[in-house]
Scaffold this motif. Structure first.
Motif, PDB file in Angstrom:
ATOM      1  N   LEU A 197       0.843  -1.192   0.000  1.00 19.63           N
ATOM      2  CA  LEU A 197       0.000   0.000   0.000  1.00 19.63           C
ATOM      3  C   LEU A 197       0.879   1.242   0.000  1.00 19.63           C
ATOM      4  CD1 LEU A 197      -2.762  -0.881   2.639  1.00 19.63           C
ATOM      5  CD2 LEU A 197      -2.731  -1.378   0.192  1.00 19.63           C
ATOM      6  N   ASP A 198       0.541   2.211  -0.862  1.00 20.67           N
ATOM      7  CA  ASP A 198       1.266   3.481  -0.817  1.00 20.67           C
ATOM      8  C   ASP A 198       0.684   4.333   0.314  1.00 20.67           C
ATOM      9  OD1 ASP A 198      -1.100   4.608  -1.804  1.00 20.67           O
ATOM     10  OD2 ASP A 198      -0.404   4.545  -3.876  1.00 20.67           O
ATOM     11  N   ILE A 199       1.304   5.490   0.544  1.00 19.18           N
ATOM     12  CA  ILE A 199       0.935   6.312   1.705  1.00 19.18           C
ATOM     13  C   ILE A 199      -0.517   6.788   1.619  1.00 19.18           C
ATOM     14  CG2 ILE A 199       1.397   8.525   2.851  1.00 19.18           C
ATOM     15  CD1 ILE A 199       4.388   8.013   2.237  1.00 19.18           C
ATOM     16  N   GLU A 200      -0.954   7.165   0.427  1.00 21.82           N
ATOM     17  CA  GLU A 200      -2.332   7.643   0.259  1.00 21.82           C
ATOM     18  C   GLU A 200      -3.339   6.540   0.588  1.00 21.82           C
ATOM     19  OE1 GLU A 200      -5.218   9.500  -3.260  1.00 21.82           O
ATOM     20  OE2 GLU A 200      -3.071   9.258  -3.632  1.00 21.82           O
ATOM     21  N   THR A 201      -3.055   5.322   0.112  1.00 19.73           N
ATOM     22  CA  THR A 201      -3.951   4.197   0.375  1.00 19.73           C
ATOM     23  C   THR A 201      -3.907   3.800   1.842  1.00 19.73           C
ATOM     24  OG1 THR A 201      -3.417   3.426  -1.861  1.00 19.73           O
ATOM     25  CG2 THR A 201      -4.618   1.905  -0.461  1.00 19.73           C
ATOM     26  N   LEU A 202      -2.712   3.879   2.442  1.00 17.82           N
ATOM     27  CA  LEU A 202      -2.575   3.593   3.877  1.00 17.82           C
ATOM     28  C   LEU A 202      -3.446   4.533   4.698  1.00 17.82           C
ATOM     29  CD1 LEU A 202       1.188   2.945   4.718  1.00 17.82           C
ATOM     30  CD2 LEU A 202      -0.757   1.649   5.539  1.00 17.82           C
ATOM     31  N   THR A 203      -3.429   5.799   4.342  1.00 18.40           N
ATOM     32  CA  THR A 203      -4.232   6.804   5.060  1.00 18.40           C
ATOM     33  C   THR A 203      -5.715   6.481   4.941  1.00 18.40           C
ATOM     34  OG1 THR A 203      -2.539   8.453   4.579  1.00 18.40           O
ATOM     35  CG2 THR A 203      -4.685   9.275   5.283  1.00 18.40           C
ATOM     36  N   TRP A 204      -6.146   6.071   3.725  1.00 21.20           N
ATOM     37  CA  TRP A 204      -7.555   5.691   3.535  1.00 21.20           C
ATOM     38  C   TRP A 204      -7.903   4.488   4.397  1.00 21.20           C
ATOM     39  CZ3 TRP A 204      -9.617   1.039   1.978  1.00 21.20           C
ATOM     40  CH2 TRP A 204     -11.007   1.032   1.779  1.00 21.20           C
ATOM     41  N   LEU A 205      -7.020   3.471   4.422  1.00 19.71           N
ATOM     42  CA  LEU A 205      -7.292   2.253   5.201  1.00 19.71           C
ATOM     43  C   LEU A 205      -7.405   2.582   6.690  1.00 19.71           C
ATOM     44  CD1 LEU A 205      -7.668  -0.817   5.261  1.00 19.71           C
ATOM     45  CD2 LEU A 205      -5.181  -1.043   5.443  1.00 19.71           C
ATOM     46  N   GLU A 206      -6.551   3.470   7.168  1.00 22.05           N
ATOM     47  CA  GLU A 206      -6.634   3.888   8.575  1.00 22.05           C
ATOM     48  C   GLU A 206      -8.014   4.460   8.887  1.00 22.05           C
ATOM     49  OE1 GLU A 206      -1.945   5.161   9.287  1.00 22.05           O
ATOM     50  OE2 GLU A 206      -3.459   6.678   8.903  1.00 22.05           O
ATOM     51  N   GLN A 207      -8.489   5.372   8.043  1.00 18.73           N
ATOM     52  CA  GLN A 207      -9.802   5.984   8.265  1.00 18.73           C
ATOM     53  C   GLN A 207     -10.917   4.937   8.189  1.00 18.73           C
ATOM     54  OE1 GLN A 207     -10.179   9.097   9.325  1.00 18.73           O
ATOM     55  NE2 GLN A 207      -7.954   9.236   9.253  1.00 18.73           N
ATOM     56  N   TYR A 208     -10.787   4.007   7.246  1.00 16.45           N
ATOM     57  CA  TYR A 208     -11.809   2.959   7.080  1.00 16.45           C
ATOM     58  C   TYR A 208     -11.884   2.088   8.332  1.00 16.45           C
ATOM     59  CZ  TYR A 208     -14.604  -0.720   4.903  1.00 16.45           C
ATOM     60  OH  TYR A 208     -15.601  -1.611   4.608  1.00 16.45           O
ATOM     61  N   LEU A 209     -10.726   1.671   8.843  1.00 16.58           N
ATOM     62  CA  LEU A 209     -10.706   0.778  10.001  1.00 16.58           C
ATOM     63  C   LEU A 209     -11.141   1.497  11.271  1.00 16.58           C
ATOM     64  CD1 LEU A 209      -7.457  -1.329   9.379  1.00 16.58           C
ATOM     65  CD2 LEU A 209      -9.838  -1.992   8.990  1.00 16.58           C
ATOM     66  N   LEU A 210     -10.881   2.793  11.356  1.00 17.90           N
ATOM     67  CA  LEU A 210     -11.320   3.548  12.532  1.00 17.90           C
ATOM     68  C   LEU A 210     -12.846   3.580  12.646  1.00 17.90           C
ATOM     69  CD1 LEU A 210      -8.830   6.566  12.524  1.00 17.90           C
ATOM     70  CD2 LEU A 210      -9.086   4.852  14.334  1.00 17.90           C
ATOM     71  N   SER A 211     -13.524   3.574  11.497  1.00 15.62           N
ATOM     72  CA  SER A 211     -14.996   3.612  11.505  1.00 15.62           C
ATOM     73  C   SER A 211     -15.609   2.231  11.256  1.00 15.62           C
ATOM     74  CB  SER A 211     -15.500   4.594  10.436  1.00 15.62           C
ATOM     75  OG  SER A 211     -15.055   4.201   9.149  1.00 15.62           O
ATOM     76  N   TYR A 212     -14.773   1.185  11.206  1.00 19.95           N
ATOM     77  CA  TYR A 212     -15.275  -0.170  10.926  1.00 19.95           C
ATOM     78  C   TYR A 212     -16.205  -0.628  12.056  1.00 19.95           C
ATOM     79  CZ  TYR A 212     -15.215  -5.085   9.545  1.00 19.95           C
ATOM     80  OH  TYR A 212     -15.578  -6.349   9.143  1.00 19.95           O
ATOM     81  N   PRO A 213     -17.366  -1.193  11.725  1.00 20.34           N
ATOM     82  CA  PRO A 213     -18.346  -1.521  12.768  1.00 20.34           C
ATOM     83  C   PRO A 213     -17.977  -2.725  13.632  1.00 20.34           C
ATOM     84  CG  PRO A 213     -19.151  -2.207  10.608  1.00 20.34           C
ATOM     85  CD  PRO A 213     -17.902  -1.425  10.363  1.00 20.34           C
TER      86      PRO A 213
END
Length: 640
Positions: A197-213
């Motif tokens: 994962l590049d840095i931009e995708t890593l940042t997206w994954l972080e946000q996704y997992l933070l809101s993961y139910p």
């Protein structure tokens, strides 16, 4: 609610223990990191929890209604389907339900249903329930979810009809992650999800997992990622588990504090034991004090003697040095172009590196970072000028460790290149990189990714080059090895050019950031945090410029408005006229439709097959025409 419990789980491979008495639990929505050295058993434990590997004793307790989703390290999605069709397989039950709903809609127009009130009401009730179920399970948004995840994982520019079999290994790994995220299991188990994962995708994954139910259990060597995501850390060390509350940085602080406290308690007890033993030795033989000595001996026997607390496990120990210093100019790249056939990766590229600089090359996956490094070391053909400074010697580290696939023994892999170095010294160097005893007699091809990385670094250290070119040097290294590498590179007296997606590593090592994006280079004179701050400043300046330009554009629009007014008014008259026409047509069609539906209810009609068919076809055609007119009417209304 506890969704996973590991109770005294043990696992051995033959006589070699891997895990012993592993204990921890995970509750709903918790974010837990599993950390430990390479080889500590982290991936083994994840496989046991996911049911892919047996264990010797203990219990793994998961409630029946809890779904687990597991992504193994570097798992690629193998499929003959296209990207879109493969993602749709996640929602097969919803798509089946959608077909059932459409089938119910068709049944509602059938004469035998329309003429049977009880059948019609039952079908209508089932239809309403099915529609509600479909809505609650995300039936109206699953395609949007697919697009969102694919976009976040850097597939927005792809043709979704692309066959997965034609993609690279890294792209297949990202798709496997995307498919798992779309399934949304109650417990998401991820083994090194940040690889590829590049840095931009890593940042997206972080946000996704933070809101993961659901809850998340992660193995990762990315410290920024762990600090952002997790709220608990489970450490696997010396076959056992220890739980810490907080993110990765809090875990390091708490671990150091616990060790210090345990060491103090141990030393205090050792002092007490020494005093008791001394008193017993001096007084046991005297008649006047023997009873007191015996009492002290009983006191000593009742004590639970603490073991000396174990410090950190042995770490790799190495440093990079140089044989000879280079001149001030280390590298000059000018007008560089690399192309594969007609596909130009970059052109007219310029890059200057001077002695002592530590230059980080960053950019999205596919921008050409590794290609640029290979062009610089002349591993591939490029047009333009690549000039090294005086006395420059290059040490290159390949992220794939492509040159470490031999069947040589570990000892010979290093010794063959430096044959004049005594064997004892070679073994000492390998020992510093955690190859001890029989480890040096392993074939290189059988080593793990982390072991190959350490061996490649050992070879790089032996070269004593004054210009290090490193392509993802932290890949496959555990967190402790990363810290040793960072310390050695900070003290390195030469020049460094490196590619990395590890933001913590970038911050510690880089003195200059070079961004490669869309074939162009942009230089930032600072570390990663400075680079991010400057990019944000640039974005804000562009927004301000847009706001400044807007009034000018508005003035131009006002001048053009008079010219366009006549056309607009003409178009508006046509639009209103057409809306009126459509409303009249729809009214006429609805009257006709009602007449045909009434006719279908007459016994002399529905008992005559040909007449019934005629009226039914008229009903179907009428509905189709009404739908088309309504669609046009809605479009015209939206233009208002």
């Amino acid at each position: 609610m506890i969704i996973l419990q590991c109770v005294n789980v043990t696992k051995s491979f033959g006589a070699e223990p891997i895990l012993s008495s592993i204990k921890f639990d995970i509750q709903t929505r918790e974010r837990v990191a599993l950390v430990g050295r390479n080889g500590a058993g982290k991936s083994t434990l994840l496989k046991i929890i996911a049911g892919q590997l047996s264990f010797d004793s203990g219990d793994i307790i998961v409630p029946k209604d809890i779904g687990l989703g597991y992504l193994a390290q570097d798992t690629g999605l193998e499929s003959s389907l296209s990207i879109w069709d493969e993602m749709l397989t996640v929602f097969q039950s919803l798509r089946t339900m959608e077909k059932q709903i459409r089938s119910m809609e068709q049944q509602m127009s059938l004469p035998d249903i329309l003429n049977n009130t009880s059948k019609y009401e039952k079908l209508l009730k089932d239809y309403d329930e099915k529609q509600l179920q479909f809505k609650n399970q995300g039936g109206y948004q699953y395609e949007a979810d697919i697009r969102s995840v694919l976009s976040g994982l850097n597939f927005a520019s792809f043709d979704y009809n692309t066959k997965i079999s034609s993609l690279s290994g890294g792209q297949k790994t990202r798709l496997a992650l995307g498919k798992l995220l779309l399934k949304k299991p109650e417990l998401l188990i991820l083994d090194e999800p940040t690889n590829h994962l590049d840095i931009e995708t890593l940042t997206w994954l972080e946000q996704y997992l933070l809101s993961y139910p659901g809850a998340v259990l992660i193995v990762s060597h990315d410290r920024y990622f762990l600090d952002k995501i997790v709220s608990q850390v489970v450490e696997i060390s010396r076959y056992k588990s220890t739980k810490f509350i907080g993110n990765y940085s809090a875990y390091l602080e708490e671990k150091a504090l616990r060790y210090e406290q345990e060491l103090k308690q141990y030393e205090k007890q050792q002092g007490e034991v020494a005093k008791l033993e001394d008193f017993i030795q001096r007084n046991i033989a005297r008649a006047s004090t023997t009873k007191r000595a015996q009492s002290r001996r009983k006191q000593l026997d009742r004590m639970t003697i603490m073991d000396r607390p174990s410090g950190s496990e042995k770490s790799a120990s190495f440093s990079f040095d140089i044989k000879k210093q280079s001149g001030n100019e280390v590298l000059r790249v000018d007008d560089l172009q690399v192309a594969y056939g007609e596909d130009v990766i970059f052109s007219k590229l310029r890059l200057d590196i001077d002695r002592g600089e530590s230059v980080a090359l960053v950019g999205p996956n596919g921008a050409g970072k590794s290609t640029l490094l290979k062009a610089i070391i002349k591993q591939l053909t490029a047009e333009g000028t690549i000039r090294y400074g005086s006395n420059v010697t290059i040490g290159y580290y390949d992220q794939e460790q492509a040159n470490l696939q031999s069947n040589k023994l570990v000892l010979n892999e290093l010794w063959d290149e430096y044959s004049l170095t005594p064997e004892k010294e070679i073994r000492t160097i390998l020992g510093n990189f955690l190859f001890s005893g029989d480890d040096v007699l392993k074939p290189v091809s059988t080593l793990s990714g982390g072991e190959k990385a350490r061996l490649a670094l050992a070879k790089l250290m032996m070269k004593q080059a004054n210009f290090l070119i490193l392509d993802e040097p932290t890949n496959h290294l555990d967190l402790d090895a990363k810290e040793i590498l960072e310390a050695s590179l900070i003290d390195y007296p030469g020049t460094i050019l490196f590619v990395s997606h590890d933001r913590y590593f970038l911050n510690r090592i880089a003195t200059k950031m070079v961004e490669l994006n869309q074939g162009q280079i942009t230089t930032y004179l600072g570390d990663y945090d400075y680079y991010i701050a400057k990019k944000e400043e640039t974005r804000q300046r562009e927004e301000l410029k847009e706001q400044e330009v807007t009034p000018v554009l508005n003035q131009e629009k006002k001048q053009d408005k008079r010219t366009l007014d006549k056309e607009a008014k003409k178009h508006e008259r046509q639009r209103l006229r057409r809306i009126e026409e459509i409303e009249i047509l729809i009214e006429e069609l609805e009257i006709s439709l009602t007449e045909h539906e009434k006719a279908l209810c007459l016994p002399e009609i529905y008992s005559d097959h040909e007449k019934a068919l005629f009226h039914q076809q008229a009903v179907d055609e009428g509905k189709l025409n009404i739908d088309q007119l309504m669609e046009e009417w809605e479009e015209l209304q939206e233009e208002d």
